[in-house]
Design a protein around this motif. Sequence first.
Motif, PDB file in Angstrom:
ATOM      1  N   GLU A  80       0.783  -1.153  -0.079  1.00 59.84           N
ATOM      2  CA  GLU A  80       0.025  -0.052  -0.112  1.00 59.84           C
ATOM      3  C   GLU A  80       0.955   1.152   0.058  1.00 59.84           C
ATOM      4  O   GLU A  80       1.774   1.449   0.923  1.00 59.84           O
ATOM      5  N   GLY A  81       0.616   1.981  -0.936  1.00 65.05           N
ATOM      6  CA  GLY A  81       1.599   3.151  -1.186  1.00 65.05           C
ATOM      7  C   GLY A  81       1.311   4.433  -0.573  1.00 65.05           C
ATOM      8  O   GLY A  81       2.141   5.554  -0.827  1.00 65.05           O
ATOM      9  N   GLU A  82       0.233   4.522   0.393  1.00 62.88           N
ATOM     10  CA  GLU A  82      -0.119   5.921   0.872  1.00 62.88           C
ATOM     11  C   GLU A  82       0.891   6.752   1.531  1.00 62.88           C
ATOM     12  O   GLU A  82       1.501   7.848   1.013  1.00 62.88           O
ATOM     13  N   ASP A  83       1.561   5.962   2.753  1.00 61.61           N
ATOM     14  CA  ASP A  83       2.836   6.572   3.204  1.00 61.61           C
ATOM     15  C   ASP A  83       4.073   6.599   2.624  1.00 61.61           C
ATOM     16  O   ASP A  83       4.862   7.344   2.520  1.00 61.61           O
ATOM     17  N   ALA A  84       4.291   5.404   1.688  1.00 62.29           N
ATOM     18  CA  ALA A  84       5.280   5.013   1.180  1.00 62.29           C
ATOM     19  C   ALA A  84       5.862   5.875  -0.020  1.00 62.29           C
ATOM     20  O   ALA A  84       6.816   6.558   0.050  1.00 62.29           O
ATOM     21  N   LEU A  85       4.680   6.420  -0.629  1.00 65.75           N
ATOM     22  CA  LEU A  85       5.200   7.404  -1.736  1.00 65.75           C
ATOM     23  C   LEU A  85       5.427   8.693  -1.356  1.00 65.75           C
ATOM     24  O   LEU A  85       6.457   9.295  -1.848  1.00 65.75           O
ATOM     25  N   VAL A  86       4.744   9.140  -0.144  1.00 69.14           N
ATOM     26  CA  VAL A  86       5.173  10.503   0.496  1.00 69.14           C
ATOM     27  C   VAL A  86       6.618  10.143   1.014  1.00 69.14           C
ATOM     28  O   VAL A  86       7.426  11.165   0.969  1.00 69.14           O
ATOM     29  N   GLU A  87       6.876   9.131   1.610  1.00 75.76           N
ATOM     30  CA  GLU A  87       8.202   9.023   2.068  1.00 75.76           C
ATOM     31  C   GLU A  87       9.239   8.904   1.127  1.00 75.76           C
ATOM     32  O   GLU A  87      10.460   9.717   1.320  1.00 75.76           O
ATOM     33  N   ILE A  88       8.961   8.473   0.036  1.00 80.46           N
ATOM     34  CA  ILE A  88      10.221   8.385  -1.157  1.00 80.46           C
ATOM     35  C   ILE A  88      10.290   9.522  -1.748  1.00 80.46           C
ATOM     36  O   ILE A  88      11.595  10.253  -1.866  1.00 80.46           O
ATOM     37  N   ASN A  89       9.280  10.323  -1.576  1.00 78.14           N
ATOM     38  CA  ASN A  89       9.472  11.896  -2.199  1.00 78.14           C
ATOM     39  C   ASN A  89      10.421  12.555  -1.138  1.00 78.14           C
ATOM     40  O   ASN A  89      11.099  13.402  -1.386  1.00 78.14           O
ATOM     41  N   HIS A  90      10.068  12.489   0.216  1.00 82.67           N
ATOM     42  CA  HIS A  90      10.614  13.177   1.077  1.00 82.67           C
ATOM     43  C   HIS A  90      12.427  12.693   1.167  1.00 82.67           C
ATOM     44  O   HIS A  90      12.937  13.607   1.384  1.00 82.67           O
ATOM     45  N   LEU A  91      12.583  11.348   1.043  1.00 81.74           N
ATOM     46  CA  LEU A  91      13.768  10.983   1.060  1.00 81.74           C
ATOM     47  C   LEU A  91      14.615  11.724  -0.197  1.00 81.74           C
ATOM     48  O   LEU A  91      15.929  12.146   0.047  1.00 81.74           O
ATOM     49  N   TYR A  92      14.118  11.868  -1.275  1.00 86.52           N
ATOM     50  CA  TYR A  92      14.528  12.426  -2.392  1.00 86.52           C
ATOM     51  C   TYR A  92      14.971  13.748  -2.089  1.00 86.52           C
ATOM     52  O   TYR A  92      16.017  14.342  -2.625  1.00 86.52           O
ATOM     53  N   ILE A  93      13.749  14.621  -1.475  1.00 79.31           N
ATOM     54  CA  ILE A  93      14.010  16.136  -1.091  1.00 79.31           C
ATOM     55  C   ILE A  93      15.223  16.108  -0.261  1.00 79.31           C
ATOM     56  O   ILE A  93      15.870  17.003  -0.505  1.00 79.31           O
ATOM     57  N   SER A  94      15.117  15.519   0.754  1.00 82.24           N
ATOM     58  CA  SER A  94      16.271  15.661   1.921  1.00 82.24           C
ATOM     59  C   SER A  94      17.624  15.379   1.226  1.00 82.24           C
ATOM     60  O   SER A  94      18.646  15.898   1.552  1.00 82.24           O
ATOM     61  N   MET A  95      17.846  14.448   0.223  1.00 84.87           N
ATOM     62  CA  MET A  95      19.022  14.065  -0.177  1.00 84.87           C
ATOM     63  C   MET A  95      19.682  15.257  -1.143  1.00 84.87           C
ATOM     64  O   MET A  95      20.752  15.626  -1.094  1.00 84.87           O
ATOM     65  N   LYS A  96      18.731  15.724  -1.835  1.00 88.76           N
ATOM     66  CA  LYS A  96      18.887  16.659  -2.713  1.00 88.76           C
ATOM     67  C   LYS A  96      19.342  18.068  -2.037  1.00 88.76           C
ATOM     68  O   LYS A  96      20.114  18.910  -2.455  1.00 88.76           O
ATOM     69  N   GLN A  97      18.575  18.319  -0.937  1.00 92.70           N
ATOM     70  CA  GLN A  97      18.955  19.492  -0.073  1.00 92.70           C
ATOM     71  C   GLN A  97      20.315  19.318   0.572  1.00 92.70           C
ATOM     72  O   GLN A  97      21.115  20.018   0.835  1.00 92.70           O
ATOM     73  N   ALA A  98      20.639  18.141   0.901  1.00 92.16           N
ATOM     74  CA  ALA A  98      21.956  18.000   1.583  1.00 92.16           C
ATOM     75  C   ALA A  98      23.052  17.836   0.737  1.00 92.16           C
ATOM     76  O   ALA A  98      24.039  17.852   1.130  1.00 92.16           O
ATOM     77  N   GLY A  99      22.652  17.799  -0.630  1.00 94.03           N
ATOM     78  CA  GLY A  99      23.637  17.865  -1.574  1.00 94.03           C
ATOM     79  C   GLY A  99      24.410  16.200  -1.769  1.00 94.03           C
ATOM     80  O   GLY A  99      25.124  16.162  -2.374  1.00 94.03           O
ATOM     81  N   THR A 100      23.612  15.259  -1.355  1.00 91.71           N
ATOM     82  CA  THR A 100      24.240  13.963  -1.301  1.00 91.71           C
ATOM     83  C   THR A 100      23.713  13.044  -2.315  1.00 91.71           C
ATOM     84  O   THR A 100      23.876  12.020  -2.392  1.00 91.71           O
TER      85      THR A 100
END
Lengths: 625, 211
Positions: free
Chosen positions: A172-192
Amino acid sequence: MRDRKGTARMNRETIFKQVVKPGRYVGGEYGQILKDKNKVKSRFAFCFPDTYEIGMSNLGIRILYGIMNEDPDIWCERCYTPWQDMQQAMRTHGIPLYALESGDPLCNFDFVGFTLQYELCYTNVLLMLELANIPLLAAERTEDDPIIIGGGPCTYNAEPIADFFDLFSIGEGEDALVEINHLYISMKQAGTYTRTRFLREAAKLEGFYVPSLYRVEYHPDGTVKAYLPLSDDVPCRVKKRIMPDMDKAYFPKQVVMPYIETVHDRMMLEVFRGCIRGCRFCQAGMTYRPVREKSPEVLDAQAKCLYAHTGYDEMSLSSLSISDYSRLPELTDRLLQWTDDEHVSLSLPSLRADSFTKELMDKVSSVRTSGLTFAPEAGTQRLRDAINKNVTAEEILRACDVAFDAGKTSVKLYFMQGLPTETEEDLLGIGALAEQVVERFYQNPNHPKGKAPTVTVSVSCFIPKPFTPFQWDGQNAMELLQEKQKIVGSGIHSKKVRYTWHDAKVSRLEAVFARGDRRLSAALLEAHRVGLMFDSWDEYFDYDKWMQVFSKTGIDVDFYATRTFSEDEVLPWDVIDCGVKKEFLQRERHKAYESKPTPNCKEQCSGCGANSLGGNCRWCPKQSE
Amino acid sequence: MVPQTIRVKFSKNGRLIYISHLDLCRTMRTILKRAKLPVKYTEGFNPHLKMTFALPLSLGVSSDCEFMDLVLCEPMTCEDASARLHQAFPPGLSVIALYEPQTKLTDAAYAAYEITLLDVHWKKTLTQKFSAPIFVEKRKKDGTMTEMNLCDSISSVEILEIGGNTVLYVKIPCANGGSLNPEYVAKVCGAEDYQIRRTHLYFADGVTDFA
């Protein structure tokens, strides 16, 4: 610098007038979510690999589109497969595949997600990637390409399509998809952020399967030897995600309302997930376990909210088996308090014959109803017991009586052929059962006078599916399937019985991909190269072309479709954990061969193992750990 | 309770021009429900909304003069109804006026279109063209093709050159069997890129705005 987007939009306007049903491609619907693309941190293009009309009817997209767009940092847009005339026009004018809300090309997004609802949509996935100018193979993508993510029922065995995806969301993707977007955003912001690092991190999150992080080894006989994680922090098996409490889970307040006619243009109220029955051929019943219900109060509130924001006059209560909802009378009573006055009709698809009562019929019949449909699935009690479809002929006849009492004259019965343990007697039983229904009509003193009954018998071919007790059983050979179709017909004598059957060739293709492994990706690439698409559509399905594709790519169709898999084999989908244990599936299979049914979850727990995932299930025993 | 008829004049623009008249009718049902307008339903087994349109709009054509009559089963002020409808309308539809009509929808006798042929200067050639019969092939209702003179279905045409484009102002009578689709006029001019807008509906005198 040329305004690339401006020119593209002007070009699009011209082609809208040249294509059939331009409403598929224009967007601008009521309920669409528009955001400022400069203010969001992640853009997600949600693709449904079939036409707009089919995709807009999908409940999953409605939920996931809604929950991602609730997040101010994410903008989720939609995209559907363009019809052939639009594809040609897009190629001629150099217009890449775009999302409806913004009109921006898919290749500019951070994520491009595909919901994989059925195996025959795979060629459309490749088609959409190509139209979007995104490299088809995951291994060929660069840092400029979006992350291609897949979800939906086919991810329980995504192996045939694994080479084309960067990652899969399992369950079930409700929480999962939001999380994966957040992982992406945080890594982009951290420059990693790099693609590789991101996918490695994603694999550590529960419910994400990154196919490139596994090496697959095969035995000389072609069966799978092992799925080897490339490092220690990659799980051996990916456990699916569930929403533990459906009352607390997100449900959309509004939906995007299509202008053009779509397949199911109505409100869909998801009542509960999972199924207590455990029919042995049914993948959905197993993979959506554990059973989690919503309460009538929550459902009523969700329904009212949806109605206020949409104005639809039809509402369907969605679930795998609505009559098993433990508080159905309470729910229907609550809803009927306002739906009748508002001219909203309730539809209850997936009704079981054994719980079809006059009371229910009256409620559903309060406004318009479509024909009555039941799914006995097999023609004899012996076979129904073997497949664990625990409904008796008498229950079906009684349900038909309720319908006939109310003035209905047509009944539709669904069956399957090619089931494990099936004999000729079982096939002839289909016609016998249908004719019993006809007889019952005339025996019923209340039946509509002066009208003849119509009993439609619709028979499809059994397809073995992963994570079912029959996952090891092969589909019958094509010639046998076609012969059986004739046998069923020979058992029907009454003119009041209409017999329809599904093309065995389509079922065969489905069976190849249902139990396929990664080596099928070569076939998919070739299929796409020769122009195969819209395989689930009559006008496009080309069996002979597919056989040529398999022949050219060295694929033995029977190896996947008709072979009986050994219970000792490593299955390509063993890398996924859907909760239900293999030992349970094996036990159930053995019981099938003894024609012994299994009680449903309400009656007695059979230890399927899905309770290990947690969740609010009324009938699952709590884990002792 | 005396049913009250209200007339909505609205515009259809933007992406909505690619939605057919039939699809718009269907969409109107959900719009009216969202607006919570107490629209009357017909009696009978299959109740549907009491709603009628003046003249269907062809696909691809925008409009500033769409008219729809609704029967309400509860009285409501026009201001109230207008505000509710405005809220419920999707992007592309806009309420221009809402009032109790004094005329019948069938009193609309002419439709005026503005056909803009982009990036061409053809006033001279087109003026000549439209001064003589123009024969086109038209598909009849039974599917067979027939030849007809386009000018028979046009009551007047004025051609101007404005800002780099050629603009035709065409007046077409509203016929019971179906008026001429202005697209025929645009196609016959031979331009590749054009935009069509329905600007007015007129009464039988051909000059008074329909209301």
